[in-house]
Design an enzyme around this catalytic site. Structure first.
Site, PDB file in Angstrom:
ATOM      1  CB  CYS A  80      -1.026  -0.020   1.082  1.00  0.00           C
ATOM      2  SG  CYS A  80      -1.882   1.465   1.474  1.00  0.00           S
ATOM      3  CD  GLU A 112      -0.637  -1.944  -5.797  1.00  0.00           C
ATOM      4  OE1 GLU A 112       0.178  -1.559  -6.360  1.00  0.00           O
ATOM      5  OE2 GLU A 112      -1.031  -2.061  -4.709  1.00  0.00           O
TER       6      GLU A 112
END
Length: 271
Positions: free
Chosen positions: A2, A114
């Site tokens: 992350c 992402e």
């Protein structure tokens, strides 16, 4: 991993969602749709109030810096590399072991970004020019639009070069715990692109469902085996993902428009 997420909810919303008992309005942050490492972020934690007569933990909304600095570190220079802690080893790694046992928190988000590289665009040429591999950003969020409660840990670090009364003498920093991404189908998948979280990236932030919030934040829980049961990843069926503009790739860009869903991935560029 992350490395970027969105946090558009205001402190008032977070206070209601998490049952916050103490927060300082002058310390709260503005909405941020492109949260990057080393930025200040909102976290939820249970901790006794300093100098209070009652020693019981109080649920607080605090502002911490994203990128954990271990208490024993000589300097904070490694913080940018400590934004994530793997769920599989968080109870063992020297930097994370004590915070995992004693200082857990929730880092509220709307969802995370992402980047996915198209498999068929890695060494292509168009009209004699190399084609830049398309790194298409996707936004991943709970399918029902609820808060993405990322599991986190936090730590205190003392800057010994500064006097006690200096406002920067103490740093409070945090890391997001990551886990293996689910291989099952998403609740809502993009029309073109990955159909599961694992196809987007093999890892993801560990999302805590509401039934885990209280036990996760409870500082009285210190047994690693008991805490380990809280580290199970959410089912892919709880999540959705969609492509967003590559504008989010530049950390200087910030605004709600970064969350706008695209009908299809953007076209690759040439160089």
């Amino acid at each position: 991993m992350c490395g970027r997420y969105a946090a558009g909810r205001g402190p008032e919303d977070l206070v209601e969602l998490f049952g916050i008992e103490k927060w300082e309005p002058e310390e709260t942050l503005a909405p941020d749709w492109n949260v990057a490492p080393t930025k200040e972020v909102h976290v939820v934690l249970d901790r006794p109030v300093k100098d209070a007569a009652d020693p019981r933990p109080v649920r607080q909304l605090r502002v911490l810096k994203w990128g954990l600095v271990p208490s024993w570190a000589k300097s904070p220079e490694g913080a940018a590399r400590m934004i994530n802690a793997r769920s599989e080893t968080v109870a063992e790694k020297p930097s994370f072991k004590r915070p995992f046992a004693q200082r857990r928190c929730i880092i509220p988000a709307d969802g995370y970004y992402e980047w996915v590289t198209a498999h068929d665009e890695r060494q292509l040429e168009v009209e004699g020019k190399r084609k830049r591999a398309r790194k298409q950003p996707y936004f991943v969020l709970p399918a029902d639009g609820s808060v993405f409660a990322m599991a986190g840990i936090y730590e205190f670090w003392r800057d010994r070069t500064l006097p006690d009364e200096h406002p920067m003498a103490w740093w409070v920093t945090c890391s997001v715990i990551t886990t293996e991404a689910e291989t099952g189908p998403l609740a809502v998948a993009p029309a073109e692109g990955p159909g599961s979280l694992s196809e987007i990236h093999p890892r993801m932030p560990l999302m805590l469902t509401p039934d885990k919030w209280d036990p996760w934040l409870d500082p009285a829980r210190t047994d690693p085996d008991e805490l380990g049961h809280l580290l199970a990843p959410p089912a892919g069926a709880l999540m959705r993902a969609y492509p967003v503009s590559t504008a989010v790739s530049n950390v200087r860009n910030n605004g709600a428009e970064l969350l706008t869903e695209l009908a299809a991935p953007e076209e690759a560029t040439l160089f």
